[in-house]
Design a protein around this motif. Structure first.
Motif, PDB file in Angstrom:
ATOM      1  N   ALA A  34       0.806  -1.160  -0.084  1.00  0.00           N
ATOM      2  CA  ALA A  34      -0.306   0.244  -0.276  1.00  0.00           C
ATOM      3  C   ALA A  34       0.751   0.769  -0.153  1.00  0.00           C
ATOM      4  O   ALA A  34       2.077   1.206   0.739  1.00  0.00           O
ATOM      5  CB  ALA A  34      -0.904  -0.011   0.894  1.00  0.00           C
ATOM      6  N   ARG A  35       0.606   2.187  -0.260  1.00  0.00           N
ATOM      7  CA  ARG A  35       1.014   4.108   0.038  1.00  0.00           C
ATOM      8  C   ARG A  35       1.892   3.996   0.994  1.00  0.00           C
ATOM      9  O   ARG A  35       2.373   4.516   1.139  1.00  0.00           O
ATOM     10  CB  ARG A  35       0.346   5.069  -0.239  1.00  0.00           C
ATOM     11  N   GLU A  36       1.228   3.672   2.107  1.00  0.00           N
ATOM     12  CA  GLU A  36       2.394   3.943   3.593  1.00  0.00           C
ATOM     13  C   GLU A  36       3.327   2.256   3.785  1.00  0.00           C
ATOM     14  O   GLU A  36       4.005   2.873   4.437  1.00  0.00           O
ATOM     15  CB  GLU A  36       0.739   3.807   4.918  1.00  0.00           C
ATOM     16  N   LYS A  37       2.654   0.986   3.491  1.00  0.00           N
ATOM     17  CA  LYS A  37       3.475   0.275   4.089  1.00  0.00           C
ATOM     18  C   LYS A  37       3.602  -0.839   3.372  1.00  0.00           C
ATOM     19  O   LYS A  37       2.042  -1.081   2.222  1.00  0.00           O
ATOM     20  CB  LYS A  37       3.042  -0.444   5.509  1.00  0.00           C
ATOM     21  N   SER A  38       3.691  -2.459   3.532  1.00  0.00           N
ATOM     22  CA  SER A  38       3.485  -3.391   3.291  1.00  0.00           C
ATOM     23  C   SER A  38       3.083  -4.449   4.196  1.00  0.00           C
ATOM     24  O   SER A  38       3.915  -4.146   5.128  1.00  0.00           O
ATOM     25  CB  SER A  38       5.158  -3.814   1.959  1.00  0.00           C
ATOM     26  N   SER A  39       1.817  -5.383   3.788  1.00  0.00           N
ATOM     27  CA  SER A  39       1.804  -6.169   4.430  1.00  0.00           C
ATOM     28  C   SER A  39       1.366  -7.304   3.400  1.00  0.00           C
ATOM     29  O   SER A  39       1.208  -7.188   3.041  1.00  0.00           O
ATOM     30  CB  SER A  39      -0.175  -5.322   5.177  1.00  0.00           C
ATOM     31  N   ASP A  40       0.955  -8.314   4.668  1.00  0.00           N
ATOM     32  CA  ASP A  40       0.662 -10.046   4.521  1.00  0.00           C
ATOM     33  C   ASP A  40      -0.769  -9.999   4.692  1.00  0.00           C
ATOM     34  O   ASP A  40      -0.815  -9.754   5.655  1.00  0.00           O
ATOM     35  CB  ASP A  40       1.938 -11.027   4.557  1.00  0.00           C
ATOM     36  N   ARG A  41      -1.736 -10.427   3.262  1.00  0.00           N
ATOM     37  CA  ARG A  41      -2.853 -10.330   3.434  1.00  0.00           C
ATOM     38  C   ARG A  41      -3.291 -11.480   2.890  1.00  0.00           C
ATOM     39  O   ARG A  41      -2.902 -12.399   1.794  1.00  0.00           O
ATOM     40  CB  ARG A  41      -4.189  -9.063   3.276  1.00  0.00           C
ATOM     41  N   GLU A  42      -4.467 -12.356   3.772  1.00  0.00           N
ATOM     42  CA  GLU A  42      -5.058 -13.544   2.812  1.00  0.00           C
ATOM     43  C   GLU A  42      -6.689 -12.952   2.404  1.00  0.00           C
ATOM     44  O   GLU A  42      -7.242 -12.429   3.169  1.00  0.00           O
ATOM     45  CB  GLU A  42      -5.287 -14.815   3.618  1.00  0.00           C
ATOM     46  N   ILE A  43      -6.778 -13.035   1.013  1.00  0.00           N
ATOM     47  CA  ILE A  43      -7.989 -12.997   0.223  1.00  0.00           C
ATOM     48  C   ILE A  43      -8.083 -13.928  -0.470  1.00  0.00           C
ATOM     49  O   ILE A  43      -7.021 -15.144  -0.970  1.00  0.00           O
ATOM     50  CB  ILE A  43      -7.228 -11.739  -0.874  1.00  0.00           C
ATOM     51  N   GLN A  44      -9.540 -14.098  -0.759  1.00  0.00           N
ATOM     52  CA  GLN A  44      -9.830 -15.048  -2.320  1.00  0.00           C
ATOM     53  C   GLN A  44     -10.450 -14.554  -3.007  1.00  0.00           C
ATOM     54  O   GLN A  44     -11.658 -13.365  -2.556  1.00  0.00           O
ATOM     55  CB  GLN A  44     -10.851 -15.575  -0.869  1.00  0.00           C
ATOM     56  N   PRO A  45      -9.997 -13.851  -3.861  1.00  0.00           N
ATOM     57  CA  PRO A  45     -10.420 -13.057  -5.582  1.00  0.00           C
ATOM     58  C   PRO A  45     -11.431 -13.646  -5.571  1.00  0.00           C
ATOM     59  O   PRO A  45     -12.376 -14.804  -5.717  1.00  0.00           O
ATOM     60  CB  PRO A  45      -9.294 -13.377  -6.825  1.00  0.00           C
ATOM     61  N   ILE A  46     -12.633 -13.225  -6.148  1.00  0.00           N
ATOM     62  CA  ILE A  46     -13.421 -13.188  -6.726  1.00  0.00           C
ATOM     63  C   ILE A  46     -13.776 -12.584  -7.949  1.00  0.00           C
ATOM     64  O   ILE A  46     -14.923 -13.487  -9.511  1.00  0.00           O
ATOM     65  CB  ILE A  46     -14.727 -12.175  -5.693  1.00  0.00           C
ATOM     66  N   GLY A  47     -12.845 -11.935  -8.673  1.00  0.00           N
ATOM     67  CA  GLY A  47     -12.748 -11.740 -10.163  1.00  0.00           C
ATOM     68  C   GLY A  47     -11.359 -10.458  -9.754  1.00  0.00           C
ATOM     69  O   GLY A  47     -11.022  -9.537  -9.359  1.00  0.00           O
ATOM     70  N   ILE A  48     -11.056 -10.082 -11.291  1.00  0.00           N
ATOM     71  CA  ILE A  48     -10.097  -9.170 -11.899  1.00  0.00           C
ATOM     72  C   ILE A  48     -10.600  -7.835 -12.980  1.00  0.00           C
ATOM     73  O   ILE A  48     -11.414  -8.882 -13.873  1.00  0.00           O
ATOM     74  CB  ILE A  48      -8.886  -9.778 -12.547  1.00  0.00           C
TER      75      ILE A  48
END
Length: 313
Positions: free
Chosen positions: A159-173
């Motif tokens: 992100a603009r402020e910092k880097s982070s690890d996230r778990e996501i479940q995509p639904i589309g691009i």
């Protein structure tokens, strides 16, 4: 049967059988095995992915990539398909970048000469302009596959402020204004979020249990169910310039409404944790927006402006 017709039927046959022997094909088409071997060699030169195995149980098989049977297009359909793929050339990243380039070359090569000439004349007279972006999105295929297969990914997001690890479940691009975005359920935020794909620096399978999101897709993601979260209401009046800028934004809320004269307003709710993002956004619009509702958002904007003023005073 003419050779061209036999080759076409042979291509459809091997694609259907997937595994076969030369003897089987020779009997089915009523020709010699030598003729079938020559035909298979020609199919291979045309791009049919054949693989041969030796031994008593050997034979031929079609590799993983299936071939579609021949489809007849009218001239107008052929031109429209060509330009639909041709329009993607401005993007620095595509989910099927290599395949789309290969498909376009094959499609163009087998068009009648007069249709190719027509396309050549039109290439420099029609275009689908997309802003040039240097940022690349190397994980588009992984994100799309995860959306289709209902898989959870562990991503490193900058992100603009910092880097982070996230778990996501995509639904589309989807793509807008030259950028690729991924709509996904974010396990940390416990709700739907939109991620800039070029800010995803890694994407690997996660051991987290996937949710049943088969009913959620890009068309209905705004109304998708989510856990209760702290929200802030927003209402902002927009000038013509401000409304045009907001049209390029990917978020579903706050919702943009345009008047007949081109001006409009933004109205809806945002997550409290997104206050800083929207404060910067409205400040960036300058005179193009006037925030009239949400004391919390106005307070965040004033604090940012005071900090900026202090920096330059």
């Amino acid at each position: 049967m003419s050779k061209s017709k036999r080759l076409m039927e042979l291509m459809m046959t091997v694609n259907r059988k997937r595994k076969f022997t030369v003897g089987e094909l020779a009997r089915e088409f009523g020709v010699s095995q030598r003729t079938i071997l020559r035909d298979l060699q020609e199919l291979g030169e045309l791009g049919v992915p054949l693989y041969s195995e030796v031994g008593p149980h050997g034979g031929y098989q079609v590799l993983r990539e299936r071939l579609l049977p021949p489809i007849a297009f009218t001239e107008e359909e052929a031109v429209s398909i060509f330009f639909a793929v041709h329009a993607l050339r401005h993007y620095s990243s595509l989910p099927f970048e290599t395949e789309s380039s290969s498909a376009l070359k094959k499609f163009y090569a087998y068009l009648p000469e007069d249709v190719r000439e027509r396309i050549d004349q039109m290439k420099n007279r029609v275009d689908f302009v997309t802003p040039a972006r240097k940022a690349v999105s190397p994980y588009l295929s992984i994100l799309l596959d995860a959306a289709v297969q209902q898989n959870v990914l562990l991503i490193r997001y900058q992100a603009r402020e910092k880097s982070s690890d996230r778990e996501i479940q995509p639904i589309g691009i989807f793509t807008r204004n030259g950028h690729w975005y991924c709509s996904a359920y974010c396990y940390r935020s416990e709700g739907m979020r939109v991620f800039r794909c070029d800010r995803i620096h890694s994407a690997i399978p996660s051991a987290a249990e996937a949710l049943d999101l088969r009913h959620i897709h890009l068309e209905n993601k705004a109304s998708a169910g989510r856990k209760e979260r702290s929200e802030v209401r927003v209402f902002a009046e927009l000038t013509l310039e401000g409304a045009e800028t907001c049209e390029a934004e990917p978020w579903p809320e706050p919702k943009l409404t345009r008047r007949e004269d081109g001006t409009g307003w933004l109205q809806g709710t945002i997550a409290r944790e997104d206050l800083s993002y929207f404060a910067r956004f409205f400040i960036g619009l300058g005179g193009g927006a006037t925030v009239k509702d949400s004391p919390e958002l106005l307070a965040e904007m004033k604090a940012m402006l005071a900090e900026l003023l202090g920096k330059y005073s």
